[in-house]
Design a protein around this motif. Structure first.
Motif, PDB file in Angstrom:
ATOM      1  N   ILE A 102      64.380   7.666 -54.529  1.00  0.00           N
ATOM      2  CA  ILE A 102      64.984   8.616 -55.467  1.00  0.00           C
ATOM      3  C   ILE A 102      65.290  10.191 -54.698  1.00  0.00           C
ATOM      4  CG2 ILE A 102      64.503  10.065 -57.193  1.00  0.00           C
ATOM      5  CD1 ILE A 102      65.088   7.165 -57.854  1.00  0.00           C
ATOM      6  N   VAL A 106      68.995  10.801 -54.214  1.00  0.00           N
ATOM      7  CA  VAL A 106      69.336  11.957 -55.231  1.00  0.00           C
ATOM      8  C   VAL A 106      68.698  13.087 -55.013  1.00  0.00           C
ATOM      9  CG1 VAL A 106      69.233  12.099 -57.894  1.00  0.00           C
ATOM     10  CG2 VAL A 106      68.914   9.679 -56.962  1.00  0.00           C
ATOM     11  N   GLN A 108      67.249  16.667 -54.102  1.00  0.00           N
ATOM     12  CA  GLN A 108      66.758  17.780 -54.935  1.00  0.00           C
ATOM     13  C   GLN A 108      66.749  18.962 -54.321  1.00  0.00           C
ATOM     14  OE1 GLN A 108      65.524  16.490 -57.971  1.00  0.00           O
ATOM     15  NE2 GLN A 108      66.558  14.488 -57.046  1.00  0.00           N
ATOM     16  N   ALA A 192      73.204   8.112 -55.993  1.00  0.00           N
ATOM     17  CA  ALA A 192      72.126   8.277 -56.875  1.00  0.00           C
ATOM     18  C   ALA A 192      72.172   6.832 -57.439  1.00  0.00           C
ATOM     19  CB  ALA A 192      72.748   9.116 -57.923  1.00  0.00           C
ATOM     20  N   ALA A 193      73.035   6.170 -57.827  1.00  0.00           N
ATOM     21  CA  ALA A 193      73.103   4.762 -58.531  1.00  0.00           C
ATOM     22  C   ALA A 193      72.042   3.864 -57.571  1.00  0.00           C
ATOM     23  CB  ALA A 193      74.569   4.183 -58.658  1.00  0.00           C
ATOM     24  N   GLY A 195      69.782   4.761 -55.559  1.00  0.00           N
ATOM     25  CA  GLY A 195      68.138   5.193 -55.662  1.00  0.00           C
ATOM     26  C   GLY A 195      67.576   4.772 -56.792  1.00  0.00           C
ATOM     27  N   TRP A 196      68.315   5.142 -57.809  1.00  0.00           N
ATOM     28  CA  TRP A 196      67.536   4.640 -59.240  1.00  0.00           C
ATOM     29  C   TRP A 196      67.377   3.021 -59.320  1.00  0.00           C
ATOM     30  CZ3 TRP A 196      64.797   8.003 -61.378  1.00  0.00           C
ATOM     31  CH2 TRP A 196      65.272   9.241 -61.395  1.00  0.00           C
ATOM     32  N   LEU A 197      68.600   2.170 -58.802  1.00  0.00           N
ATOM     33  CA  LEU A 197      68.594   0.961 -59.060  1.00  0.00           C
ATOM     34  C   LEU A 197      67.279   0.337 -58.084  1.00  0.00           C
ATOM     35  CD1 LEU A 197      69.676  -1.698 -59.937  1.00  0.00           C
ATOM     36  CD2 LEU A 197      71.213  -1.680 -57.929  1.00  0.00           C
ATOM     37  N   THR A 198      67.265   1.012 -57.038  1.00  0.00           N
ATOM     38  CA  THR A 198      65.954   0.547 -56.194  1.00  0.00           C
ATOM     39  C   THR A 198      64.704   0.613 -56.799  1.00  0.00           C
ATOM     40  OG1 THR A 198      67.269   0.819 -54.265  1.00  0.00           O
ATOM     41  CG2 THR A 198      65.018   0.665 -53.813  1.00  0.00           C
ATOM     42  N   ALA A 199      64.387   2.029 -57.312  1.00  0.00           N
ATOM     43  CA  ALA A 199      63.464   2.291 -57.939  1.00  0.00           C
ATOM     44  C   ALA A 199      63.020   1.491 -59.139  1.00  0.00           C
ATOM     45  CB  ALA A 199      63.348   3.842 -58.292  1.00  0.00           C
ATOM     46  N   GLY A 200      64.045   1.261 -59.969  1.00  0.00           N
ATOM     47  CA  GLY A 200      63.849   0.133 -60.968  1.00  0.00           C
ATOM     48  C   GLY A 200      63.537  -1.185 -60.807  1.00  0.00           C
TER      49      GLY A 200
END
Length: 472
Positions: A102, A106, A108, A192-193, A195-200
């Motif tokens: 993330i 993504v 920060q 970002a897509a 990053g979030w896909l991996t974390a999920g």
């Protein structure tokens, strides 16, 4: 048979267990490919960091966990918990990777060179904590020459599926977010897509692995010191051959992957078609993987790698011809020609990971005989350390050299010399390294027959030690 009762020597794993073991690499591939090909254009082109600085940071990050690898392998080999040796390490690695994915994809706040360095180091650490124990776990599930090909084949198929996802998601996300073309696959929305896909995906895949795949019971072994273990490893002739191929292959792959997106955009000038080529590469790999599992069993693992390698390199050697002759004279033929080359490379791409990891499991048998200790993760980690060092060197060389020559990733008016340097880094330099690497592995000495003798020797020694312990 219940998985908890599995012992080495079981003829075959069930389809579900093969599935459950292999599927963990999907999220690792989803994030692993962008680390190689999207991070340079994302942080230099999209976020504006200096290209040369990004190359140096990627090299430092790769080096950051290089020397940790053997210790993680050694500690994993010697871990004793009610949950097994490998599970605790994989769990910790998943947690670290979720957080760092993330933060890296993504971003920060203000993005600086230090920000990139910290979070790419963190994600590499998480990757290592998963990769080494997980790879050793797979090598220990079976001691059969052919069954090891099925295990690594399952992992490779899921790896390629993950890579297909990694190619598709940025394209879809960038178009949905801004209406941009697929050429902007390194946009903020696309990263970002990922990053979030991996974390999920990571926790879902982890639960499937932990619930479905049991670790085999560790056989009795005699621990040796770290220094003695390294000396034994370096006297292992087959391992030295693998080491040479790893060095050359890692250097070549890192240089090639680190400049691939730049080559397609600035030299081949293929726009959105470049993403089609990358997708075709991995799709062909999924189709070809079962073929190489079969070929490895028929002609030998090392010969299978050699056949695939030489076929792929023969096709890849045509890239400069396409760029410097076909493109000026028949521009409409560039994409079809590159697609044919890509499909040949893609069909062959699974051979080295599938059969190479299976070969390493065979080398572990020889090392166990010579060292007296079963240290699967240590050897996986030792080779991972070497691979990462030369992967770091590859990207650390390629990007600064391009920057020094004057190549500008934000310009579409680079000089002919700068574009030739980019072509050399994408094709010519990796080609030379891959040719030498493939030639070395062609002469690898551990055949099916020799591996069977190694396992028989190990079984006899294990039985002798069991009798001694029973007598005591």
């Amino acid at each position: 048979m219940d998985n908890s009762q599995r012992k080495l020597g079981t003829p075959k794993l069930g389809k579900w267990e093969l599935f459950a073991y292999g599927q963990l690499v999907v999220p690792m591939a989803v994030i692993g490919l962008p680390l190689a090909i999207y991070i340079p254009p994302f942080y230099s082109g999209t976020l504006g960091l200096d290209l040369g600085a990004v190359g140096v940071i990627l090299m430092l990050a790769r080096l950051s966990d290089v020397f940790v690898d053997p210790f993680i392998g050694r500690w994993s080999d010697r871990t004793h918990t009610r949950w097994g040796r490998r599970r605790p390490w994989v769990i910790v690695g998943v947690i670290i990777m979720m957080i760092s994915a993330i933060m890296l994809f993504v971003p920060q706040g203000q993005v600086t060179n230090l920000y990139l360095l910290v979070w790419i180091c963190a994600i590499y650490l998480g990757y290592t904590l998963i990769e080494i124990p997980y790879g050793a776990w797979g090598a220990e599930i079976s001691d059969d020459y052919h069954e090891r090909n099925r295990i690594t084949g399952s992992r490779q198929i899921f790896l390629l599926i993950g890579l297909l996802i990694a190619i598709t998601v940025p394209i879809v996300a960038s178009q949905a977010g801004s209406g941009a073309t697929a050429a902007s696959a390194a946009s903020r929305q696309a990263m970002a897509a990922l990053g979030w896909l991996t974390a999920g995906l990571l926790p879902i895949c982890l639960v499937i692995l932990l619930r479905s795949v049991r670790e085999p019971v560790k056989g009795h072994s005699v621990p040796i010191s770290f220094a003695a273990g390294v000396r034994v490893a370096m006297r292992n002739g087959p391992l030295r051959m693998i080491l040479a191929t790893v060095i050359l292959g890692a250097l070549a792959s890192s240089i090639n992957a680190g400049v691939a997106v730049l080559f397609f955009e600035h030299v081949a000038q293929m726009g959105s078609s470049s993403s089609v080529l990358i997708f075709a590469l991995f799709a062909a790999g999924v189709v070809g993987s079962p073929f190489w599992v079969s070929i490895g069993g028929r002609i030998g693992k090392h010969k299978g790698i050699g056949v695939a390698g030489f076929a792929s390199l023969a096709a890849f050697a045509l890239v400069p011809f396409i760029i410097y002759w076909v493109k000026p004279n028949y521009p409409g033929a560039v994409f079809p020609a590159m697609l044919v080359i890509t499909l040949i490379q893609g069909f062959s791409i699974g051979a080295a990971p599938i059969l190479g990891q299976s070969i390493l499991a065979d080398v572990v048998d020889l090392d166990t005989i010579r060292s007296g200790e079963q240290r699967t993760a240590f050897l996986f980690a030792f080779l991972a350390m070497v691979r990462k060092f030369f992967e770091a060197a590859g990207v650390g060389i390629a990007l600064p050299v391009l920057s020094w020559i004057g190549f500008d990733p934000q310009s579409h008016a680079n000089s002919a010399g700068a574009n030739f340097a980019l072509t050399a880094m994408y094709c010519l330099v990796p080609l030379a390294l891959w040719i030498v690497s493939t030639t070395i592995i062609w002469n690898y000495p551990i055949t099916h027959e020799r591996q069977a003798r190694l396992r028989a020797a190990l079984d006899r020694r294990t039985a002798r030690r069991a009798r001694v312990r029973a007598a005591d």
